[in-house]
Design an enzyme around this catalytic site. Structure first.
Site, PDB file in Angstrom:
ATOM      1  N   PRO A  18      -0.978  11.577  10.034  1.00  0.00           N
ATOM      2  CA  PRO A  18      -1.990  12.491   9.484  1.00  0.00           C
ATOM      3  C   PRO A  18      -2.994  11.698   8.665  1.00  0.00           C
ATOM      4  O   PRO A  18      -2.612  10.841   7.869  1.00  0.00           O
ATOM      5  CB  PRO A  18      -1.173  13.421   8.572  1.00  0.00           C
ATOM      6  N   GLN A  72       0.885  19.393   8.182  1.00  0.00           N
ATOM      7  CA  GLN A  72       1.321  18.867   6.880  1.00  0.00           C
ATOM      8  C   GLN A  72       0.714  19.720   5.768  1.00  0.00           C
ATOM      9  O   GLN A  72      -0.485  19.966   5.755  1.00  0.00           O
ATOM     10  CB  GLN A  72       0.853  17.414   6.724  1.00  0.00           C
ATOM     11  N   CYS A 103       0.162  11.651  -1.067  1.00  0.00           N
ATOM     12  CA  CYS A 103      -1.292  11.549  -1.228  1.00  0.00           C
ATOM     13  C   CYS A 103      -1.660  11.074  -2.647  1.00  0.00           C
ATOM     14  O   CYS A 103      -1.209  11.648  -3.635  1.00  0.00           O
ATOM     15  CB  CYS A 103      -1.943  12.904  -0.956  1.00  0.00           C
ATOM     16  N   LYS A 142       6.716  13.366   3.918  1.00  0.00           N
ATOM     17  CA  LYS A 142       6.006  12.082   3.894  1.00  0.00           C
ATOM     18  C   LYS A 142       6.062  11.549   2.475  1.00  0.00           C
ATOM     19  O   LYS A 142       5.550  12.181   1.536  1.00  0.00           O
ATOM     20  CB  LYS A 142       4.554  12.290   4.330  1.00  0.00           C
ATOM     21  N   GLY A 205       2.452   1.901   7.601  1.00  0.00           N
ATOM     22  CA  GLY A 205       1.754   0.868   6.831  1.00  0.00           C
ATOM     23  C   GLY A 205       1.391  -0.330   7.685  1.00  0.00           C
ATOM     24  O   GLY A 205       2.259  -0.954   8.301  1.00  0.00           O
ATOM     25  N   ARG A 229      -4.663   3.770  10.275  1.00  0.00           N
ATOM     26  CA  ARG A 229      -5.987   3.141  10.418  1.00  0.00           C
ATOM     27  C   ARG A 229      -6.092   2.295  11.677  1.00  0.00           C
ATOM     28  O   ARG A 229      -7.197   2.065  12.177  1.00  0.00           O
ATOM     29  CB  ARG A 229      -6.280   2.303   9.165  1.00  0.00           C
TER      30      ARG A 229
HETATM   31  C1  LIG Z   1      -8.586   8.141   5.596  1.00  0.00           C
HETATM   32  C2  LIG Z   1      -7.119   8.341   5.422  1.00  0.00           C
HETATM   33  C3  LIG Z   1      -6.625   9.619   5.216  1.00  0.00           C
HETATM   34  C4  LIG Z   1      -5.268   9.838   5.053  1.00  0.00           C
HETATM   35  N1  LIG Z   1      -4.810  11.102   4.899  1.00  0.00           N
HETATM   36  C5  LIG Z   1      -3.472  11.332   4.818  1.00  0.00           C
HETATM   37  C6  LIG Z   1      -2.975  12.660   4.741  1.00  0.00           C
HETATM   38  O1  LIG Z   1      -3.711  13.633   4.728  1.00  0.00           O
HETATM   39  N2  LIG Z   1      -1.633  12.819   4.687  1.00  0.00           N
HETATM   40  C7  LIG Z   1      -0.767  11.757   4.701  1.00  0.00           C
HETATM   41  O2  LIG Z   1       0.432  11.944   4.664  1.00  0.00           O
HETATM   42  N3  LIG Z   1      -1.218  10.499   4.780  1.00  0.00           N
HETATM   43  C8  LIG Z   1      -2.537  10.271   4.855  1.00  0.00           C
HETATM   44  N4  LIG Z   1      -2.999   8.990   4.974  1.00  0.00           N
HETATM   45  C9  LIG Z   1      -2.032   7.880   4.997  1.00  0.00           C
HETATM   46  C10 LIG Z   1      -1.658   7.481   6.431  1.00  0.00           C
HETATM   47  O3  LIG Z   1      -1.003   8.525   7.097  1.00  0.00           O
HETATM   48  C11 LIG Z   1      -0.774   6.219   6.432  1.00  0.00           C
HETATM   49  O4  LIG Z   1       0.475   6.521   5.871  1.00  0.00           O
HETATM   50  C12 LIG Z   1      -1.396   5.075   5.649  1.00  0.00           C
HETATM   51  O5  LIG Z   1      -2.762   4.909   5.976  1.00  0.00           O
HETATM   52  C13 LIG Z   1      -0.671   3.747   5.908  1.00  0.00           C
HETATM   53  O6  LIG Z   1      -0.814   3.343   7.230  1.00  0.00           O
HETATM   54  P1  LIG Z   1      -1.869   2.161   7.678  1.00  0.00           P
HETATM   55  O7  LIG Z   1      -1.728   1.048   6.661  1.00  0.00           O
HETATM   56  O8  LIG Z   1      -1.371   1.782   9.055  1.00  0.00           O
HETATM   57  O9  LIG Z   1      -3.220   2.775   7.663  1.00  0.00           O
HETATM   58  C14 LIG Z   1      -4.354   8.748   5.098  1.00  0.00           C
HETATM   59  C15 LIG Z   1      -4.864   7.460   5.305  1.00  0.00           C
HETATM   60  C16 LIG Z   1      -6.208   7.245   5.462  1.00  0.00           C
HETATM   61  C17 LIG Z   1      -6.708   5.835   5.686  1.00  0.00           C
END
Ligand SMILES: Cc1cc2nc3c(=O)[nH]c(=O)nc-3n(C[C@H](O)[C@H](O)[C@H](O)COP(=O)(O)O)c2cc1C
Length: 323
Positions: A18, A72, A103, A142, A205, A229
């Site tokens: 998400p 979520q 969050c 989460k 992550g 990302r």
């Molecule tokens: C722009 C953005 C918005 C996000 N929004 C949410 C969210 O609404 N709910 C959530 O559980 N995680 C959210 N995340 C976290 C991601 O789900 C993920 O756990 C986090 O980015 C780590 O993964 P990554 O390092 O591969 O990006 C968000 C991340 C980003 C970058």
């Protein structure tokens, strides 16, 4: 969906994470068309679900092919969370319901929701228990590995509280709240949580390519991963990871022509499905365009030009000329 069938949904264990402001219908459709098998709606504020039909209809916009999909919720009050969950389930068909305890946004922390629940695991447990007793679909959580300080034992205890109250899966972002999205991923905490629980644990992550996906799985023993990302401008990542995990095959870099094709399809989905005033829509498309073109030689110049664009035709023209 019962407890057993969540295991089926969890196959092949690579989900689109998400992401608020990112994983809208257009993003999910392009991701699914190139290999994503399970997605989430963007996070929903429990109170907004109850009192803001316009926001709901924007975030919950979906299609038959946009399935399976989870939702979520963020909130701090168990009763409001339950009412919101029931309302949500009357609006859309979801595979499971996730509680956001991760969050870092200030306005969410201030009301005791999101990552603030890491500091109040009893409340988190109550929310989970309340939902599990009523909703009839799996409830997942989460988490992050901590709030302001790293503490592996505390992280494990929090995850155990989630499990004890009936959570079906833990999605664990391997960073503490104060890290935001930067810095090292704490594989050790994820591994400890995985080995202390009976329920499945997904790691999150820095999954930016198939090697990082394998590293997460190997170093933590987790049951699955969330791609966040790493999917921006790279909707191929799900298939690339699957191919690498199954066959050891590494994907070639995508040609610019293929990237432009996927980008244009993504923009067409935005045009069709995104509810935004025209000027905002063009700006949003510009942001998405930069995700796809960020590796270009002249990306900086491209960014400058994109932010001056005032129409879809101008944007497509720029994309066609990009090299
Ligand atoms: C722009 C953005 C918005 C996000 N929004 C949410 C969210 O609404 N709910 C959530 O559980 N995680 C959210 N995340 C976290 C991601 O789900 C993920 O756990 C986090 O980015 C780590 O993964 P990554 O390092 O591969 O990006 C968000 C991340 C980003 C970058």
């Amino acid at each position: 969906m019962g407890r057993e069938s969540i295991i089926a949904v969890m196959n092949p264990k690579i989900y689109l994470a998400p992401m608020s402001g990112v994983t809208d219908l257009a993003f999910r459709l392009i991701s699914r068309s190139l290999g994503a098998r399970h997605c989430f709606f963007e996070m929903l504020d429990a109170k907004a679900v109850l009192y803001s039909p316009v926001k709901n209809s924007r975030i919950l916009k979906t299609l038959k092919e946009d399935s399976p999909i989870a939702a979520q919720l963020e909130g701090a009050d168990p009763s409001v969370m339950l009412d919101a969950a029931e309302k949500l389930m009357s609006l859309v068909d979801i595979s499971f319901l996730d509680i956001n305890s991760a969050c870092p946004a200030k306005k969410i922390i201030k009301k005791g929701a999101g990552a603030a629940l890491l500091n109040d695991p009893d409340r988190l447990g109550k929310i989970i228990k309340r939902l599990v007793s009523k909703v009839g679909i799996p409830v997942t959580v989460k988490l992050r590995t901590g709030f302001n300080t790293r503490d592996v034992a505390r992280c494990v205890r929090t995850a155990q509280i989630c499990q004890a109250n009936g959570a079906s899966v833990i999605f664990l972002h391997g960073r503490i709240m104060s890290q935001g999205y930067a810095g090292e991923v704490d594989y050790e905490s994820i591994r400890s949580v995985k080995h202390s629980l009976r329920i499945p644990v997904f790691g999150s992550g820095n999954i930016f390519d198939p090697f990082m996906a394998k590293k997460m799985l190997d170093e933590t023993g987790c049951d699955g991963i969330l791609v966040a990302r790493g999917a921006l401008g790279n909707p191929w990542i799900f298939k690339d990871i699957e191919d690498y995990l199954k066959h050891g095959r590494t994907a070639r870099n995508k040609r610019l022509s293929a990237r432009k094709r996927a980008l244009k399809k993504h923009l067409a989905y935005i045009e069709k499905y995104k509810d935004l005033p025209p000027a905002h829509k063009t700006g949003f498309k510009g942001k998405v365009t930069m995700w796809y073109l960020k590796g270009l030689r002249n990306a900086t110049r491209m960014r400058e030009l994109i932010y001056k664009v005032r129409s879809n035709a101008e944007l497509i023209n720029l994309i066609d000329r990009a090299d």
